[in-house]
Design a protein around this motif. Structure first.
Motif, PDB file in Angstrom:
ATOM      1  N   GLN A 131      -0.648   6.687  -4.774  1.00 44.88           N
ATOM      2  CA  GLN A 131      -1.513   7.849  -4.601  1.00 44.88           C
ATOM      3  C   GLN A 131      -2.933   7.533  -5.079  1.00 44.88           C
ATOM      4  N   ASN A 166      -3.906   1.428   0.226  1.00 43.77           N
ATOM      5  CA  ASN A 166      -2.599   1.980  -0.123  1.00 43.77           C
ATOM      6  C   ASN A 166      -1.901   2.637   1.064  1.00 43.77           C
ATOM      7  N   ARG A 167      -2.672   3.145   2.014  1.00 44.06           N
ATOM      8  CA  ARG A 167      -2.055   3.839   3.148  1.00 44.06           C
ATOM      9  C   ARG A 167      -2.142   3.039   4.452  1.00 44.06           C
ATOM     10  N   SER A 168      -2.552   1.793   4.362  1.00 46.07           N
ATOM     11  CA  SER A 168      -2.825   1.012   5.574  1.00 46.07           C
ATOM     12  C   SER A 168      -1.577   0.715   6.399  1.00 46.07           C
ATOM     13  N   TRP A 170       1.115   2.814   6.738  1.00 47.56           N
ATOM     14  CA  TRP A 170       1.853   4.012   7.132  1.00 47.56           C
ATOM     15  C   TRP A 170       2.021   4.058   8.651  1.00 47.56           C
ATOM     16  N   ASP A 175       6.674   7.511   5.466  1.00 48.52           N
ATOM     17  CA  ASP A 175       5.800   6.603   4.722  1.00 48.52           C
ATOM     18  C   ASP A 175       4.816   7.373   3.850  1.00 48.52           C
ATOM     19  N   PHE A 176       4.562   8.638   4.185  1.00 54.52           N
ATOM     20  CA  PHE A 176       3.601   9.454   3.443  1.00 54.52           C
ATOM     21  C   PHE A 176       4.241   9.901   2.125  1.00 54.52           C
ATOM     22  N   PHE A 177       3.395  10.282   1.171  1.00 52.92           N
ATOM     23  CA  PHE A 177       3.892  10.436  -0.198  1.00 52.92           C
ATOM     24  C   PHE A 177       4.929  11.535  -0.369  1.00 52.92           C
ATOM     25  N   ASP A 206       0.717  15.689  -3.582  1.00 48.34           N
ATOM     26  CA  ASP A 206       0.303  16.512  -2.446  1.00 48.34           C
ATOM     27  C   ASP A 206       0.536  17.986  -2.773  1.00 48.34           C
ATOM     28  N   ASP A 212      -4.685  13.638   3.734  1.00 45.68           N
ATOM     29  CA  ASP A 212      -4.449  12.659   4.794  1.00 45.68           C
ATOM     30  C   ASP A 212      -3.015  12.736   5.319  1.00 45.68           C
TER      31      ASP A 212
END
Length: 476
Positions: A131, A166-168, A170, A175-177, A206, A212
């Motif tokens: 995160q 960190n999100r590259s 997904w 895959d999202f938190f 979140d 995002d």
């Protein structure tokens, strides 16, 4: 007893259908509320993120040398957490957490690595890392790209680059938190549903920024947008930052999309409970640490949650130099009045509860739920007697704030704020008649100010070991 405690960071109360929202989709949380005890007057305590976690895991403890509200710091070796109390009494405890600056990293900026230890005492722990600017992935091949001018992003360039890294990778929703965190929690239930005594603590950052979520959630609220994207804006006044009305609509849509993503993630957990035939035997809590500002009426044109704003309207600027604050704000309803649901085992019908409650009531409540006595040094009380109708209101005001900055006394009608260490006049907001929360009516209501100031002083005095400098600064 089996219990699940859900914390969704920075979740505005008025973005839930259970509290009157009509345009944001939260069917799973609304369904949970429909069979829960819904607290209408649950307020923040120690502000913001880490102080709130200390409120819940440690409570407010009347011990020598402490501050009257919890500070921004981790858990010390000698502090006894809720999880430790439970574990010592043969309760299995599990935490699944993706909040980088509570358990995984001390700051959300690079170069400040250090564990804050808020998972102290949990028998089992899984951290879903990455995160914000959590130092997880080193991918220099990921280009540094800015969706808006760098000074309008709350992270410095290096921190924003870490967000992108960190999100590259997904690709799908899991895959999202929040979806991944609740997937892990659901799988833990599948492995442990036969346990007789457990607390599962599930915590996601979140819908805190960066906003995002998968694009399909954003398209629910603002499809086809092609302008500047504010997913992690500088904290401050949006008009003074040059954010247009059209851009503000997109910003709000992104936050609403995060709320809906969290709702569907929670829905996965609830579906797992139903599939495992556990809904009738588990207690479920849902809450947040504080709300946020979206530039709505009552937010005073603010974005996110600043309480100090510089002359240019900016309070936290990552891409440019920090501005020395020259204006200080009270915290308004969008941040202070937060959601709390408590579903009791076997409960079928929801109930509204009007008594004032705060985060330092959480630890006594969970201990009571498991049949354990509340340690005498804790300030706060179990909410179970309130739910059962055995206890009437014990607070006439909620006290919140940040110990080195401000104290605030909140009632249904008034919000009174004092800055004891600054030469700033007290602020009184008429919550009932001033929906914009923009008028300081302290000079017109000295009696109300005096009464609420006494509430703050009494709160500090009740903590016999609190630092004397606070009472002196409050004029007591």
């Amino acid at each position: 007893m089996k219990a699940i405690f859900i914390v969704s960071d920075t979740f505005r109360k008025d973005h839930l259908g259970a509290y009157g929202n009509t345009w944001i989709r939260t069917p799973n949380l609304d369904g949970l509320a429909a069979m829960s005890n819904v607290f209408d007057n649950y307020y923040i305590g120690s502000f913001p993120t880490l102080p709130n976690r200390r409120d819940m895991h440690l409570g407010l403890t009347d011990v020598p040398g402490r501050l009257p509200l919890n500070p921004w710091r981790g858990v010390d070796a000698g502090e006894i957490t809720l999880a430790e109390r439970l574990y010592d009494n043969r309760v299995h405890t599990m935490m699944v957490n993706d909040v980088a600056n509570s358990c995984l990293q001390s700051r959300n900026m690079p170069g400040k690595v250090g564990f804050m230890n808020l998972h102290k005492g949990f028998e089992f722990f899984i951290g879903n890392r990455g995160q914000e600017a959590d130092n997880v992935y080193s991918k220099s091949c990921v280009p540094l790209e800015f969706p808006v001018e760098p000074h309008l992003i709350r992270y410095p360039a290096e921190g924003w680059h870490r967000v992108l890294m960190n999100r590259s990778s997904w690709q799908v929703e899991e895959d999202f938190f929040a979806p991944k965190t609740f997937k892990i929690a659901s799988e833990w239930l599948e492995h442990n549903y036969k346990r007789d005594n457990f607390l599962l603590w599930v915590e996601t950052f979140d819908p805190h920024e960066p906003w995002d979520p998968p694009q399909w959630y954003i398209d629910m609220y603002d499809p086809g947008y092609t302008g500047r994207i504010f997913e992690a804006p500088t904290y401050g006044k949006y008009k003074e930052m040059g954010i247009t009305a059209r851009e503000l609509k997109q910003l709000r849509a992104r936050y609403a999309a995060e709320c809906t993503m969290v709702d569907f993630a929670v829905g996965r957990l609830l579906t797992t409970l139903e599939r495992l035939s556990m809904l009738d035997e588990v207690a479920i809590f849902f809450t947040t640490d504080h709300g946020t500002y979206m530039g709505y009426d009552g937010d005073n044109d603010l974005i996110c949650k600043p309480y100090e704003v510089g002359a240019d309207g900016m309070a936290m600027s990552g891409g440019g130099p920090m501005k020395k604050p020259s204006r200080k704000f009270a915290q308004f309803t969008g941040v202070t009045n937060i959601p709390l649901f408590i579903h009791m085992p076997g409960q079928k019908k929801g109930k509204r509860i009007g008594q004032i409650a705060q985060p330092w009531d959480i630890k006594p409540t969970v201990l009571d739920l498991f049949g354990l006595k509340c340690p005498p040094e804790l300030i706060g009380g179990s909410l179970l007697p309130v739910i059962e109708g055995k206890k009437k209101a014990t607070r006439s005001a909620a006290i919140c704030g940040a110990p080195q900055s401000h104290f605030q006394a909140m009632t249904a009608d008034w919000a009174y704020t004092v800055w004891p260490f600054d030469e700033i006049k007290p602020m009184l907001i008429d919550r009932k008649n001033d929906k914009s929360q923009s008028k300081n009516v302290a000079s017109k209501n000295p009696g109300v100010c005096q009464k609420l100031h006494k509430e703050i002083v009494s709160f500090v005095k009740a903590q016999k070991h609190a630092d004397e400098k606070f009472l002196k600064a409050l004029g007591a």
